[in-house]
Write a protein that holds these residues in place. Structure first.
Motif, PDB file in Angstrom:
ATOM      1  N   TYR A   1      28.441 -33.644 -13.035  1.00  0.00           N
ATOM      2  CA  TYR A   1      28.873 -32.312 -13.433  1.00  0.00           C
ATOM      3  C   TYR A   1      28.083 -31.919 -14.668  1.00  0.00           C
ATOM      4  N   LEU A   2      27.409 -30.776 -14.628  1.00  0.00           N
ATOM      5  CA  LEU A   2      26.561 -30.330 -15.725  1.00  0.00           C
ATOM      6  C   LEU A   2      27.264 -29.341 -16.647  1.00  0.00           C
ATOM      7  N   GLY A   3      28.487 -28.961 -16.299  1.00  0.00           N
ATOM      8  CA  GLY A   3      29.210 -27.954 -17.069  1.00  0.00           C
ATOM      9  C   GLY A   3      29.001 -26.578 -16.477  1.00  0.00           C
ATOM     10  N   ASN A   4      29.839 -25.648 -16.889  1.00  0.00           N
ATOM     11  CA  ASN A   4      29.736 -24.253 -16.438  1.00  0.00           C
ATOM     12  C   ASN A   4      29.722 -24.123 -14.918  1.00  0.00           C
ATOM     13  N   LEU A   5      30.523 -24.947 -14.227  1.00  0.00           N
ATOM     14  CA  LEU A   5      30.695 -24.904 -12.774  1.00  0.00           C
ATOM     15  C   LEU A   5      29.409 -25.241 -12.011  1.00  0.00           C
ATOM     16  N   ARG A   6      28.550 -26.054 -12.617  1.00  0.00           N
ATOM     17  CA  ARG A   6      27.286 -26.461 -11.997  1.00  0.00           C
ATOM     18  C   ARG A   6      27.275 -27.977 -11.813  1.00  0.00           C
ATOM     19  N   THR A   7      26.709 -28.417 -10.670  1.00  0.00           N
ATOM     20  CA  THR A   7      26.548 -29.854 -10.417  1.00  0.00           C
ATOM     21  C   THR A   7      25.099 -30.148 -10.078  1.00  0.00           C
ATOM     22  N   GLU A   8      24.745 -31.406 -10.220  1.00  0.00           N
ATOM     23  CA  GLU A   8      23.443 -31.880  -9.782  1.00  0.00           C
ATOM     24  C   GLU A   8      23.665 -33.102  -8.910  1.00  0.00           C
ATOM     25  N   SER A   9      23.031 -33.112  -7.753  1.00  0.00           N
ATOM     26  CA  SER A   9      23.111 -34.252  -6.841  1.00  0.00           C
ATOM     27  C   SER A   9      21.705 -34.790  -6.623  1.00  0.00           C
TER      28      SER A   9
ATOM     29  N   ALA B   1      28.911 -22.485  -8.771  1.00  0.00           N
ATOM     30  CA  ALA B   1      29.988 -21.681  -8.189  1.00  0.00           C
ATOM     31  C   ALA B   1      29.470 -20.267  -7.931  1.00  0.00           C
ATOM     32  N   PRO B   2      29.903 -19.649  -6.829  1.00  0.00           N
ATOM     33  CA  PRO B   2      29.434 -18.294  -6.536  1.00  0.00           C
ATOM     34  C   PRO B   2      30.074 -17.275  -7.488  1.00  0.00           C
ATOM     35  N   VAL B   3      29.437 -16.128  -7.593  1.00  0.00           N
ATOM     36  CA  VAL B   3      29.919 -15.066  -8.476  1.00  0.00           C
ATOM     37  C   VAL B   3      31.350 -14.665  -8.135  1.00  0.00           C
ATOM     38  N   ASP B   4      31.686 -14.637  -6.834  1.00  0.00           N
ATOM     39  CA  ASP B   4      33.026 -14.227  -6.436  1.00  0.00           C
ATOM     40  C   ASP B   4      34.071 -15.325  -6.633  1.00  0.00           C
ATOM     41  N   ASN B   5      33.653 -16.443  -7.227  1.00  0.00           N
ATOM     42  CA  ASN B   5      34.605 -17.521  -7.511  1.00  0.00           C
ATOM     43  C   ASN B   5      34.328 -18.120  -8.894  1.00  0.00           C
ATOM     44  N   ASN B   6      34.166 -17.217  -9.872  1.00  0.00           N
ATOM     45  CA  ASN B   6      34.057 -17.574 -11.289  1.00  0.00           C
ATOM     46  C   ASN B   6      32.728 -18.185 -11.710  1.00  0.00           C
ATOM     47  N   GLY B   7      31.728 -18.163 -10.842  1.00  0.00           N
ATOM     48  CA  GLY B   7      30.454 -18.785 -11.183  1.00  0.00           C
ATOM     49  C   GLY B   7      29.358 -17.775 -11.460  1.00  0.00           C
ATOM     50  N   LYS B   8      28.172 -18.305 -11.688  1.00  0.00           N
ATOM     51  CA  LYS B   8      26.998 -17.483 -11.956  1.00  0.00           C
ATOM     52  C   LYS B   8      26.200 -17.196 -10.690  1.00  0.00           C
ATOM     53  N   GLY B   9      26.401 -17.999  -9.643  1.00  0.00           N
ATOM     54  CA  GLY B   9      25.657 -17.800  -8.398  1.00  0.00           C
ATOM     55  C   GLY B   9      24.164 -18.016  -8.560  1.00  0.00           C
ATOM     56  N   GLU B  10      23.776 -18.917  -9.456  1.00  0.00           N
ATOM     57  CA  GLU B  10      22.361 -19.155  -9.725  1.00  0.00           C
ATOM     58  C   GLU B  10      21.760 -20.284  -8.886  1.00  0.00           C
ATOM     59  N   ALA B  11      22.563 -20.863  -8.021  1.00  0.00           N
ATOM     60  CA  ALA B  11      22.100 -21.928  -7.128  1.00  0.00           C
ATOM     61  C   ALA B  11      22.988 -21.895  -5.888  1.00  0.00           C
ATOM     62  N   PHE B  12      22.685 -22.757  -4.926  1.00  0.00           N
ATOM     63  CA  PHE B  12      23.551 -22.877  -3.755  1.00  0.00           C
ATOM     64  C   PHE B  12      24.967 -23.213  -4.228  1.00  0.00           C
ATOM     65  N   SER B  13      25.952 -22.603  -3.586  1.00  0.00           N
ATOM     66  CA  SER B  13      27.331 -23.031  -3.824  1.00  0.00           C
ATOM     67  C   SER B  13      27.588 -24.232  -2.917  1.00  0.00           C
ATOM     68  N   PRO B  14      28.628 -25.005  -3.183  1.00  0.00           N
ATOM     69  CA  PRO B  14      28.931 -26.118  -2.276  1.00  0.00           C
ATOM     70  C   PRO B  14      29.116 -25.661  -0.824  1.00  0.00           C
ATOM     71  N   THR B  15      29.751 -24.517  -0.612  1.00  0.00           N
ATOM     72  CA  THR B  15      29.936 -24.050   0.761  1.00  0.00           C
ATOM     73  C   THR B  15      28.620 -23.541   1.359  1.00  0.00           C
ATOM     74  N   ASP B  16      27.711 -23.019   0.522  1.00  0.00           N
ATOM     75  CA  ASP B  16      26.368 -22.663   0.999  1.00  0.00           C
ATOM     76  C   ASP B  16      25.661 -23.909   1.527  1.00  0.00           C
TER      77      ASP B  16
ATOM     78  N   VAL C   1      21.040 -18.255   8.120  1.00  0.00           N
ATOM     79  CA  VAL C   1      22.420 -18.717   8.117  1.00  0.00           C
ATOM     80  C   VAL C   1      23.269 -17.705   7.359  1.00  0.00           C
ATOM     81  N   THR C   2      24.375 -17.311   7.971  1.00  0.00           N
ATOM     82  CA  THR C   2      25.356 -16.453   7.312  1.00  0.00           C
ATOM     83  C   THR C   2      26.673 -17.200   7.247  1.00  0.00           C
ATOM     84  N   LYS C   3      27.177 -17.349   6.043  1.00  0.00           N
ATOM     85  CA  LYS C   3      28.449 -18.039   5.827  1.00  0.00           C
ATOM     86  C   LYS C   3      29.520 -16.994   5.582  1.00  0.00           C
ATOM     87  N   ILE C   4      30.615 -17.100   6.316  1.00  0.00           N
ATOM     88  CA  ILE C   4      31.723 -16.156   6.161  1.00  0.00           C
ATOM     89  C   ILE C   4      32.912 -16.921   5.606  1.00  0.00           C
ATOM     90  N   MET C   5      33.412 -16.428   4.480  1.00  0.00           N
ATOM     91  CA  MET C   5      34.523 -17.089   3.806  1.00  0.00           C
ATOM     92  C   MET C   5      35.848 -16.413   4.143  1.00  0.00           C
TER      93      MET C   5
END
Length: 134
Positions: free
Chosen positions: A8-16, A29-44, A76-80
């Protein structure tokens, strides 16, 4: 033995890190779930894994049968779903500029995609919509 080491890198970001290759993936984390949306979300990553797995299995079949998949792309289109928040559908649109002209082989490739390990591992409640433009 582990396959992936994550932190966990902080600010809702992870590195694997893929331990065998050292390749890193960030998630945010995506913008619509408290994140910055600057990378793939886990569901992406789940949705992307489905498409990548499908093409990998198609590639195995194509290699075995000496078929070139050159020019094959996919979107790919992901629908939440809102409540509970989860993936409700993954839509994958495959496009092939110059497909082979053999209906039986085309069907074999489509069947390979539908039976990839990720497709078989996802909860059946997640609708998998596949569109083959070839």
């Amino acid at each position: 033995m582990p396959t992936i080491k994550s932190s966990y890198l902080g600010n809702l970001r992870t590195e694997s890190v893929h331990l065998q290759s050292g390749v890193k993936i960030l998630s945010d984390a995506p913008v619509d779930n408290n994140g910055k949306g600057e990378a793939f979300s886990p569901t992406d990553l789940v949705a992307s894994a489905l498409g990548s797995c499908m093409i990998t299995i198609m590639g195995i079949v194509a290699n075995r049968d000496s078929i070139s998949l050159e020019g094959l792309t996919w979107e790919v289109t992901k629908i939440m779903q809102a409540t509970p928040r989860k993936i409700s559908e993954i839509v994958i649109d495959f496009h092939w500029e110059k497909p082979i002209n053999d209906a039986a082989t085309i069907q074999k490739l489509k069947n390979a995609a539908k039976t990839c390990p990720v497709a078989l591992s996802l909860d059946p409640a997640i609708k998998q919509t596949l569109n083959f433009d070839f």
